[in-house]
Design a protein around this motif. Structure first.
Motif, PDB file in Angstrom:
ATOM      1  N   GLU A 193       0.834  -1.194   0.000  1.00  0.00           N
ATOM      2  CA  GLU A 193       0.000   0.000   0.000  1.00  0.00           C
ATOM      3  C   GLU A 193       0.871   1.247   0.000  1.00  0.00           C
ATOM      4  O   GLU A 193       1.866   1.320   0.716  1.00  0.00           O
ATOM      5  N   ARG A 194       0.497   2.192  -0.843  1.00  0.00           N
ATOM      6  CA  ARG A 194       1.162   3.498  -0.876  1.00  0.00           C
ATOM      7  C   ARG A 194       0.082   4.569  -0.839  1.00  0.00           C
ATOM      8  O   ARG A 194      -0.990   4.387  -1.403  1.00  0.00           O
ATOM      9  N   ARG A 195       0.390   5.670  -0.204  1.00  0.00           N
ATOM     10  CA  ARG A 195      -0.569   6.774  -0.133  1.00  0.00           C
ATOM     11  C   ARG A 195       0.089   8.053  -0.636  1.00  0.00           C
ATOM     12  O   ARG A 195       1.262   8.277  -0.396  1.00  0.00           O
ATOM     13  N   ASN A 196      -0.698   8.844  -1.310  1.00  0.00           N
ATOM     14  CA  ASN A 196      -0.260  10.188  -1.666  1.00  0.00           C
ATOM     15  C   ASN A 196      -1.413  11.130  -1.325  1.00  0.00           C
ATOM     16  O   ASN A 196      -2.421  10.703  -0.767  1.00  0.00           O
ATOM     17  N   LYS A 197      -1.279  12.383  -1.638  1.00  0.00           N
ATOM     18  CA  LYS A 197      -2.313  13.350  -1.263  1.00  0.00           C
ATOM     19  C   LYS A 197      -3.644  13.072  -1.950  1.00  0.00           C
ATOM     20  O   LYS A 197      -4.694  13.316  -1.378  1.00  0.00           O
ATOM     21  N   ALA A 198      -3.590  12.559  -3.167  1.00  0.00           N
ATOM     22  CA  ALA A 198      -4.810  12.397  -3.954  1.00  0.00           C
ATOM     23  C   ALA A 198      -5.498  11.050  -3.789  1.00  0.00           C
ATOM     24  O   ALA A 198      -6.715  10.956  -3.947  1.00  0.00           O
ATOM     25  N   SER A 199      -4.749   9.987  -3.508  1.00  0.00           N
ATOM     26  CA  SER A 199      -5.358   8.659  -3.516  1.00  0.00           C
ATOM     27  C   SER A 199      -4.521   7.649  -2.739  1.00  0.00           C
ATOM     28  O   SER A 199      -3.436   7.950  -2.269  1.00  0.00           O
ATOM     29  N   THR A 200      -5.073   6.446  -2.667  1.00  0.00           N
ATOM     30  CA  THR A 200      -4.358   5.306  -2.112  1.00  0.00           C
ATOM     31  C   THR A 200      -4.077   4.349  -3.262  1.00  0.00           C
ATOM     32  O   THR A 200      -4.945   4.104  -4.098  1.00  0.00           O
ATOM     33  N   ARG A 224     -11.275   7.411   0.087  1.00  0.00           N
ATOM     34  CA  ARG A 224     -10.310   8.048  -0.821  1.00  0.00           C
ATOM     35  C   ARG A 224     -10.311   7.312  -2.158  1.00  0.00           C
ATOM     36  O   ARG A 224     -10.534   6.106  -2.190  1.00  0.00           O
TER      37      ARG A 224
END
Length: 116
Positions: A7-14, A42
């Motif tokens: 799993e990776r997360r950024n400001k816009a989505s997962t 998200r």
């Protein structure tokens, strides 16, 4: 073969990166990873670049995720769908349920061209 999920997360989505095979042995773990992410609300991207095989159990898992996402109002986009996986998903009609990264990129390109 096994399935690895990261799993990776950024400001816009997962983003959930899957590696291996999505089959009857691995689809349960994938579902347990994806449903909490959908429930967060998200946008969710599923990277299938390193997925070599999707069985009917894997397709069912993706369908459950799609239905949960629709219910929650969450967008789910598939990225890196290989020719083999795309063929199976297309032949069974499952590809119609999902936005693909390729489609999203093409749409963005059209919108950018129309903005000029």
């Amino acid at each position: 073969m096994t399935l690895s999920l990261k799993e990776r997360r950024n400001k816009a989505s997962t983003v959930l990166v899957a590696t291996g095979e999505i089959n009857s042995e691995t689809s349960g773990a994938m579902l347990q990873s994806l449903l909490p992410l959908v429930r967060e609300g998200r946008p969710l991207r599923i990277d299938l670049t390193a997925v070599t095989y999707v069985s009917s159990a894997g397709l069912r898992t993706l369908l459950v995720v799609y239905r949960e996402a629709q219910h929650a109002g969450v967008s789910v986009t598939l990225y890196g769908v290989s020719e083999e996986v795309r063929f199976v998903m297309s032949a069974t009609g499952f590809l119609d349920f999902f936005e693909t990264g390729e489609a999203a990129a093409a749409e963005a390109k059209v919108k950018a061209g129309n903005a000029r």
